[in-house]
Design an enzyme around this catalytic site. Structure first.
Site, mmCIF file in Angstrom:
data_model
loop_
_atom_site.group_PDB
_atom_site.id
_atom_site.type_symbol
_atom_site.label_atom_id
_atom_site.label_comp_id
_atom_site.label_asym_id
_atom_site.label_seq_id
_atom_site.Cartn_x
_atom_site.Cartn_y
_atom_site.Cartn_z
ATOM 1 N N GLN A 52 0.800 -1.220 0.000
ATOM 2 C CA GLN A 52 0.000 0.000 0.000
ATOM 3 C C GLN A 52 0.838 1.277 0.000
ATOM 4 O O GLN A 52 0.320 2.342 -0.348
ATOM 5 C CB GLN A 52 -0.952 -0.016 1.194
ATOM 6 C CG GLN A 52 -2.010 -1.109 1.061
ATOM 7 C CD GLN A 52 -2.950 -1.156 2.240
ATOM 8 O OE1 GLN A 52 -2.660 -1.771 3.252
ATOM 9 N NE2 GLN A 52 -4.076 -0.480 2.137
ATOM 10 N N ASP A 85 2.117 0.572 -8.238
ATOM 11 C CA ASP A 85 3.504 0.547 -8.727
ATOM 12 C C ASP A 85 4.394 1.554 -7.994
ATOM 13 O O ASP A 85 5.564 1.285 -7.749
ATOM 14 C CB ASP A 85 3.549 0.860 -10.233
ATOM 15 C CG ASP A 85 2.977 -0.278 -11.074
ATOM 16 O OD1 ASP A 85 2.558 -1.296 -10.496
ATOM 17 O OD2 ASP A 85 2.953 -0.139 -12.314
ATOM 18 N N ARG A 110 3.848 -0.149 12.967
ATOM 19 C CA ARG A 110 3.474 -1.449 12.420
ATOM 20 C C ARG A 110 3.549 -1.354 10.897
ATOM 21 O O ARG A 110 2.817 -0.590 10.281
ATOM 22 C CB ARG A 110 2.058 -1.835 12.854
ATOM 23 C CG ARG A 110 1.643 -3.140 12.209
ATOM 24 C CD ARG A 110 0.217 -3.580 12.477
ATOM 25 N NE ARG A 110 -0.022 -4.680 11.548
ATOM 26 C CZ ARG A 110 -1.143 -4.884 10.865
ATOM 27 N NH1 ARG A 110 -2.173 -4.074 11.013
ATOM 28 N NH2 ARG A 110 -1.244 -5.878 10.018
ATOM 29 N N HIS A 155 1.182 -9.457 4.618
ATOM 30 C CA HIS A 155 0.040 -8.552 4.461
ATOM 31 C C HIS A 155 -0.392 -8.610 2.986
ATOM 32 O O HIS A 155 -0.299 -7.646 2.250
ATOM 33 C CB HIS A 155 0.421 -7.133 4.891
ATOM 34 C CG HIS A 155 -0.756 -6.268 5.244
ATOM 35 N ND1 HIS A 155 -0.889 -5.651 6.472
ATOM 36 C CD2 HIS A 155 -1.860 -5.916 4.542
ATOM 37 C CE1 HIS A 155 -2.016 -4.945 6.506
ATOM 38 N NE2 HIS A 155 -2.625 -5.091 5.332
ATOM 39 N N ASN A 199 -2.045 -10.947 8.205
ATOM 40 C CA ASN A 199 -3.038 -9.900 8.414
ATOM 41 C C ASN A 199 -4.440 -10.327 7.983
ATOM 42 O O ASN A 199 -4.647 -10.710 6.834
ATOM 43 C CB ASN A 199 -2.648 -8.648 7.618
ATOM 44 C CG ASN A 199 -3.585 -7.483 7.891
ATOM 45 O OD1 ASN A 199 -3.653 -7.002 9.024
ATOM 46 N ND2 ASN A 199 -4.332 -7.059 6.890
ATOM 47 N N GLU A 200 -5.391 -10.254 8.887
ATOM 48 C CA GLU A 200 -6.833 -10.342 8.601
ATOM 49 C C GLU A 200 -7.247 -11.534 7.751
ATOM 50 O O GLU A 200 -7.620 -11.379 6.580
ATOM 51 C CB GLU A 200 -7.308 -9.052 7.921
ATOM 52 C CG GLU A 200 -7.176 -7.828 8.807
ATOM 53 C CD GLU A 200 -7.766 -6.566 8.158
ATOM 54 O OE1 GLU A 200 -8.056 -6.592 6.956
ATOM 55 O OE2 GLU A 200 -7.924 -5.575 8.863
ATOM 56 N N ASN A 341 -7.691 -5.760 14.598
ATOM 57 C CA ASN A 341 -8.051 -4.663 13.705
ATOM 58 C C ASN A 341 -9.551 -4.442 13.818
ATOM 59 O O ASN A 341 -10.327 -5.388 13.699
ATOM 60 C CB ASN A 341 -7.705 -4.995 12.247
ATOM 61 C CG ASN A 341 -6.208 -5.037 11.991
ATOM 62 O OD1 ASN A 341 -5.413 -4.794 12.902
ATOM 63 N ND2 ASN A 341 -5.836 -5.332 10.771
ATOM 64 N N TYR A 343 -12.811 -1.539 12.833
ATOM 65 C CA TYR A 343 -13.230 -0.287 12.196
ATOM 66 C C TYR A 343 -14.682 0.082 12.455
ATOM 67 O O TYR A 343 -15.012 1.253 12.551
ATOM 68 C CB TYR A 343 -13.016 -0.370 10.674
ATOM 69 C CG TYR A 343 -11.563 -0.363 10.266
ATOM 70 C CD1 TYR A 343 -10.907 0.834 10.007
ATOM 71 C CD2 TYR A 343 -10.841 -1.544 10.153
ATOM 72 C CE1 TYR A 343 -9.581 0.862 9.643
ATOM 73 C CE2 TYR A 343 -9.496 -1.522 9.792
ATOM 74 C CZ TYR A 343 -8.870 -0.320 9.536
ATOM 75 O OH TYR A 343 -7.549 -0.294 9.193
ATOM 76 N N GLU A 411 -4.949 -1.937 14.136
ATOM 77 C CA GLU A 411 -5.506 -1.020 13.131
ATOM 78 C C GLU A 411 -6.816 -0.476 13.642
ATOM 79 O O GLU A 411 -7.657 -1.224 14.141
ATOM 80 C CB GLU A 411 -5.810 -1.736 11.794
ATOM 81 C CG GLU A 411 -4.630 -2.010 10.922
ATOM 82 C CD GLU A 411 -5.022 -2.648 9.578
ATOM 83 O OE1 GLU A 411 -6.115 -2.341 9.049
ATOM 84 O OE2 GLU A 411 -4.224 -3.453 9.075
#
Ligand SMILES: *[C@@H]1O[C@H](CO)[C@@H](O)[C@H](O)[C@H]1NC(C)=O
Ligand SMILES: *[C@@H]1O[C@H](CO)[C@@H](O)[C@H](O)[C@H]1NC(C)=O
Ligand SMILES: *[C@@H]1O[C@H](CO)[C@@H](O)[C@H](O)[C@H]1NC(C)=O
Ligand SMILES: *[C@@H]1O[C@H](CO)[C@@H](O)[C@H](O)[C@H]1NC(C)=O
Length: 538
Positions: A52, A85, A110, A155, A199-200, A341, A343, A411
């Protein structure tokens, strides 16, 4: 002879500035004195992930991940037709990233390591020295700045050739991930003491193998989805055991990162209570129970519901392949803490109105629950609705269900489509959710730290750059990917500095240093005037 007049002028200006900013700070300290305080050892941090933010997709000897493959073969798949990219170009700008962390005052960073940057072909027969050097530089710079690295091993950046050999649908990935993790422990474990394996699992398996909106874009929400989750649990356990058996001397901790929305009953009926239990079993318990429950294994209601649905669909075996007792024991207890995590929240129900609304077979149909959100909750991106008490309720629920585990929130953050530095919805979210953490501390939850997602705007997967989660805004049109602190960054900085949540603190991100600068500018003007008068008199 001393230029007496000039010295007096200078001293009075300095006195003016410092006394005013001290007064200002003292006033703020006074209003904050009676507010609830985060304990001195509570750690604040920020989180990101490699694909990311890093960019440099084909630099420094890096191999292709399944994301790179998708970008080359179907870039239009992303909401804005953009790729990762370059992203935020952190491969080249990591020093600026660390400067930002210093500005915020965070103690945890992290981040994740890109598997194909370390092992371009996925396997450890070739370790890319430039990849190792990049993460060495990053880790060393963090430690030099007194910031603790929390490193995510996986991740979502699966090397493309391992994807072509079956990826998360083959049990071979247990060996592949274990071998990769060992390379990381060997190269970085002398300095990294907090490892996060994967992750997740729910999001990764649902997006990659259920909905199919992420690579490898398989749409099999009732079969491949469960295989993916099962292999993730086994691969996580492998990495854990390798660490404990071969690297115990490094003295670190290792955990898995699990995402959870808070599911709440829509009313006090029996059917809502049942629906909530099933919701939690499918979306959270599927991954947490095998690791954190006393007996291990999937929740019994998950096993039963999928077995029943599979039987009624004419299948001879459950689509949720069972673990052997040996596997149950291998997975149980393999996390030194719970990395959460979180949200958003949902109300959960079950009644006749959901009949016929789910694809068959799918885990949604197996769970057979309906959800909705309260229309008063502030909406961010499509799926994100602000309900801060949900985090408090979730933390208390996890404490009770899993015998008071140590928890880090790895998160939590607000994303929407708005650009610019004034982000009141993010500020409200940050204050609400950190306040929920204080509530949880008061309720005896063993929570040690909180990481905000995210340090800066980044490539938000299938949403491209349209959905923004950054404390810092990134200008993706600017070749330098310039980063600027939003209001939420300044609010977070003040929470970290003062260790309280001051609802009256109202910084202006368009002024260099918030509140005080405006007053300092005005008062220094006044003092220059006074000094000029003194100057005349002398
Ligand atoms: C305000 O509080 C901080 C710590 O909470 C302290 O370091 C600082 O000296 C205080 N400032 C004033 C002017 O009282
Ligand atoms: C599974 O099916 C059996 C037999 O029809 C039924 O008694 C049981 O309640 C079902 N269990 C679940 C969890 O649906
Ligand atoms: C089912 O429950 C939902 C949520 O409470 C409600 O909106 C809906 O009207 C209910 N439908 C039926 C048929 O009871
Ligand atoms: C990018 O950074 C370089 C080097 O610091 C600078 O010379 C250039 O003006 C910057 N470009 C933009 C568009 O800000």
């Amino acid at each position: 002879m001393l230029p007496l007049k000039e010295v007096i002028v200078l001293l009075s200006i300095i006195y003016g500035i410092t006394s005013v900013s001290l007064k200002n700070e003292e006033a703020r300290n006074n209003t904050q004195r009676n507010l609830r305080r985060f304990p001195p050892n509570f750690l604040f941090g920020v989180a990101t992930s490699s694909y990311q933010i890093e960019g440099a997709w084909n630099e420094g000897g890096k191999g292709w991940s399944m994301w790179d493959h998708l970008m080359r073969t179907d870039p239009d798949h992303m909401a804005d037709g953009k790729t990762g990219d370059i992203a935020a170009n952190s491969y080249h700008l990591y020093k600026r990233d660390i400067e930002m962390m210093k500005e915020l005052g965070v103690k945890i960073y992290r981040f994740s390591i890109s598997w194909p940057r370390i092992l371009p072909f996925g396997r450890p027969d070739y370790v890319n020295p430039e990849g190792v050097a990049y993460y060495n530089n990053l880790i060393n710079e963090l430690l030099a700045n007194d910031i603790t690295p929390f490193v995510t091993i996986y991740h979502w950046e699966l090397p493309q050739n391992l994807n072509e050999q079956g990826g998360w649908l083959t049990e071979n990935i247990v060996d592949w991930l274990g071998d990769y993790a060992r390379v990381l422990f060997q190269n970085f474990g002398d300095r990294v003491k907090h490892w996060l394996t994967i992750n997740e699992p729910y999001i990764h398996c649902n997006n990659g193998y259920g909905r199919g909106n992420h690579p490898p874009r398989i749409q099999s929400p009732g079969i491949a989805f469960y295989e993916c989750g099962r292999n993730i649990l086994l691969a996580h356990a492998r990495a854990y055991h390798i660490y404990k058996e071969e690297f115990a001397f490094q003295g670190g901790q290792i955990a898995i990162v699990i995402s959870s929305d808070m599911g709440m009953p829509s009313d006090d009926s029996e059917s809502s209570a049942e629906a909530v239990e099933d919701y939690r079993a499918f979306y959270v318990g599927q991954y947490m129970d095998p690791i954190f429950s006393a007996n291990g294994n999937y929740p019994q209601r998950l096993i039963d519901r999928v077995a029943n649905a599979s039987a009624s669909q004419g299948l001879s075996q459950s689509r949720l392949r069972p673990f052997t007792q040996e596997q149950i024991d291998y997975i149980r207890g393999t996390s030194d803490f719970l990395a959460l995590n979180h949200y958003t929240s949902k109300y959960v129900y079950r009644n006749s109105s959901i009949i016929g609304t789910f694809q068959v077979p799918s885990h949604q149909d197996d769970a057979f629950v309906g959800t909705y959100v309260d229309p008063s909750w502030t909406q961010g991106g499509t799926w994100l609705f602000t309900y801060a008490p949900g985090l408090y309720k979730l933390l208390v629920h996890l404490k009770e269900r899993y015998n008071n585990p140590t928890i880090y929130v790895t998160e939590n953050g607000f994303g929407d489509w708005a650009t610019g530095l004034i982000d009141e919805n993010r500020v409200a979210y940050l204050r609400g959710y950190t306040n929920a953490v204080l509530d949880a501390i008061d309720a005896g939850v063993d929570i040690r730290g909180y990481c905000s997602w995210s340090l800066m705007d980044n490539f938000e997967w299938a949403a491209g750059f349209t959905l923004r989660f950054g404390l810092y805004e990134v200008d993706f049109e600017d070749p330098n990917r310039t980063r600027r602190p939003r209001k939420a960054a300044l609010v977070y900085k003040e929470i970290i500095r003062s260790r309280v949540i001051d609802p009256n603190y109202n910084p202006d991100p368009y002024l260099e240093d918030s509140n005080s600068s405006a007053i300092v500018v005005k008062t220094s003007a006044l003092f220059i005037l006074v000094s000029a008068i003194i100057h005349k008199l002398l």
